[in-house]
Each structure stands twice: as structure tokens, then as C-alpha cells.
Motif scaffolding. Structure first.
Motif, PDB file in Angstrom:
ATOM      1  N   ALA A  54      44.886  33.787  45.369  1.00 50.94           N
ATOM      2  CA  ALA A  54      43.672  34.375  44.977  1.00 50.94           C
ATOM      3  C   ALA A  54      42.750  33.206  44.691  1.00 50.94           C
ATOM      4  O   ALA A  54      41.524  33.567  45.060  1.00 50.94           O
ATOM      5  N   ALA A  55      43.030  32.448  44.037  1.00 50.67           N
ATOM      6  CA  ALA A  55      42.252  31.190  43.632  1.00 50.67           C
ATOM      7  C   ALA A  55      41.511  30.608  44.907  1.00 50.67           C
ATOM      8  O   ALA A  55      40.522  30.052  44.833  1.00 50.67           O
ATOM      9  N   HIS A  56      42.495  30.294  45.828  1.00 50.81           N
ATOM     10  CA  HIS A  56      42.144  29.616  46.980  1.00 50.81           C
ATOM     11  C   HIS A  56      41.250  30.596  47.856  1.00 50.81           C
ATOM     12  O   HIS A  56      40.322  29.887  48.235  1.00 50.81           O
ATOM     13  N   LEU A  57      41.329  31.785  47.926  1.00 49.93           N
ATOM     14  CA  LEU A  57      40.362  32.452  48.781  1.00 49.93           C
ATOM     15  C   LEU A  57      38.993  32.707  47.971  1.00 49.93           C
ATOM     16  O   LEU A  57      38.061  32.864  48.520  1.00 49.93           O
ATOM     17  N   ARG A  58      39.081  32.853  46.497  1.00 48.18           N
ATOM     18  CA  ARG A  58      37.799  32.534  46.030  1.00 48.18           C
ATOM     19  C   ARG A  58      36.987  31.116  46.093  1.00 48.18           C
ATOM     20  O   ARG A  58      35.993  31.572  46.319  1.00 48.18           O
ATOM     21  N   GLU A  59      37.730  30.294  46.488  1.00 52.77           N
ATOM     22  CA  GLU A  59      37.184  29.120  46.609  1.00 52.77           C
ATOM     23  C   GLU A  59      36.557  29.026  47.984  1.00 52.77           C
ATOM     24  O   GLU A  59      35.278  28.645  48.310  1.00 52.77           O
ATOM     25  N   VAL A  60      37.143  29.902  48.993  1.00 49.59           N
ATOM     26  CA  VAL A  60      36.705  30.107  50.236  1.00 49.59           C
ATOM     27  C   VAL A  60      35.573  30.921  50.269  1.00 49.59           C
ATOM     28  O   VAL A  60      34.445  30.765  51.037  1.00 49.59           O
ATOM     29  N   LEU A  61      35.263  31.796  49.554  1.00 49.13           N
ATOM     30  CA  LEU A  61      34.302  32.996  49.407  1.00 49.13           C
ATOM     31  C   LEU A  61      32.951  32.228  48.539  1.00 49.13           C
ATOM     32  O   LEU A  61      31.927  32.790  48.960  1.00 49.13           O
ATOM     33  N   ALA A  62      33.430  31.340  47.701  1.00 47.55           N
ATOM     34  CA  ALA A  62      32.555  31.102  46.808  1.00 47.55           C
ATOM     35  C   ALA A  62      31.022  30.533  47.467  1.00 47.55           C
ATOM     36  O   ALA A  62      29.831  30.738  46.995  1.00 47.55           O
TER      37      ALA A  62
END
Length: 209
Positions: A54-62
Motif C-alpha cells: 500500500a505504501a509503495h502504491l501511494r508513492e506511485v500515485l503521489a
């Protein structure tokens, strides 16, 4: 319902088992194609591994101000969840954050309380979940959308531009797409094509109003 910003357009639903490449790469490509909302499933992962994903995907979306929804009552460090029909609403998110719920029938719609948006499924027969259904079809989707009383995402078997457009014409605020994006050789192009079809249908509706 709190009127928070809700998912719309093409919402990408994850399934690493179907993904044609590592899941973060598929999501990054989908974001490059215009996706701004991603729903993380992967419920079989241990909580620490799922939280890290989840943290990784938030970085992708940020970088594009995209948003991650998390399936289930645990937001995994965020404040946006998508609940199953029978899941309790987390107390910490009852008055803040964003809460969506999966619905499949008028009876489930009647039990809604403060949810910000819902999914209705399956709209079409789903290659990702063979035998799941029966499919609602767009006529039933159009009948149920007004009963929801909040934005609706059409989920299940949305794979083609024509299907995405038909869901918009039936009143859906967006389409939630899993297999068509996960299995795509070019997820960016797939998302872009679906987004264009959905937006064109929305534009045509506005013109005719």
C-alpha cells in the motif's frame, strides 16, 4: 454520506495473480495512462506485506495526486477503504476519511448508511471470476443507480470501450476495472482507451440534456 471526493472515471482494481508484470509496474503504467484511483485488494497477503505494498502504491500515485483505496476495514496507514457488503464501518473512518462499499442487490442498497460511494457488481460476466453473478446488465444498473443515493462505480467484466461507455450511459460515475488492466500487455493504453470512451459518453449525455 459526507460528500468527500469520491472515485470516478476508470478505477483500477489490483490482482497481482493476473498481472502481466509485477503489480507496482502495472499500476505505474495504469497511472501513466490516466488512472487516478487504485483499489488495492491482495487480501491474502500478510498484513505487513500488504501495508508495504500500500505504501509503495501511494508513492506511485503521489506525483499525480492519485488516491489509493484499500479493500477491507483496515486502511493500512491511509484513510480510504472499500468495504465488502457485510464489513462493519471502521469507527476511525465513520466521521472522516472515505468509505465505499460493494453492493449487488436492492436489499444491500437499502442497508447503506454513511458510505460515500458504492460499487455495483457484476455488471457483465467476469473473466476474472468465472461463474460470478448472474450479471446485472446495463438495464438493471440503470435501475439501481438512482436507488443508491450516492455515486456508483460499475464493477465486473468491464473490458471494452463500449462496455465502459454503456456503464456511463446507465448512470455510473465510474467503472472499476481489474482483469482488463492487470492482464494487458500495455496497461497505459488500456486505461487511456477506457477513460476516453467513458468521458465521451459523459460528454454526449451533457450535450443532450
Amino acid at each position: 454520506m459526507r460528500g468527500a471526493r469520491v472515485p470516478s472515471g476508470v478505477v483500477v482494481v489490483t490482482d497481482r495473480r493476473q498481472a502481466a508484470a509485477p503489480l507496482p509496474e502495472v499500476v505505474a503504467a495504469a497511472v501513466a495512462g490516466g488512472a487516478r484511483w487504485v483499489l488495492l485488494r491482495e487480501k491474502d497477503l500478510p498484513t505487513p506485506a500488504r501495508a508495504a505494498l500500500a505504501a509503495h502504491l501511494r508513492e506511485v500515485l503521489a506525483p499525480v495526486a492519485g488516491q489509493l483505496l484499500v479493500a477491507g476495514p483496515d486502511p493500512l496507514g491511509g484513510d480510504r477503504v472499500h468495504l465488502a457488503a457485510a464489513d462493519p464501518t471502521p469507527r476511525t473512518l465513520a466521521a472522516a476519511g472515505l468509505v465505499g462499499r460493494s453492493c449487488h442487490s436492492p436489499a444491500e442498497l437499502a442497508r447503506l448508511t454513511t458510505e460515500d460511494y458504492i460499487t455495483l457488481s457484476p455488471v457483465f460476466a467476469s473473466a476474472s471470476k468465472p461463474g460470478y453473478g448472474p450479471a446485472l446488465g446495463t438495464a438493471e444498473l440503470a435501475r439501481l443507480v438512482p436507488l443508491a443515493g450516492r455515486p456508483v462505480l460499475a464493477l465486473g467484466g468491464v473490458e471494452t470501450p463500449d462496455q465502459a461507455a454503456a456503464c456511463r450511459r446507465a448512470g455510473a460515475s465510474g467503472v472499476a476495472v481489474m482483469g482488463a488492466v492487470m492482464r494487458a500487455a500495455d496497461p497505459a493504453a488500456t486505461v487511456a482507451t477506457l477513460r476516453t470512451a467513458f468521458a465521451q459518453a459523459a460528454f454526449e449525455q451533457e450535450v443532450t440534456v
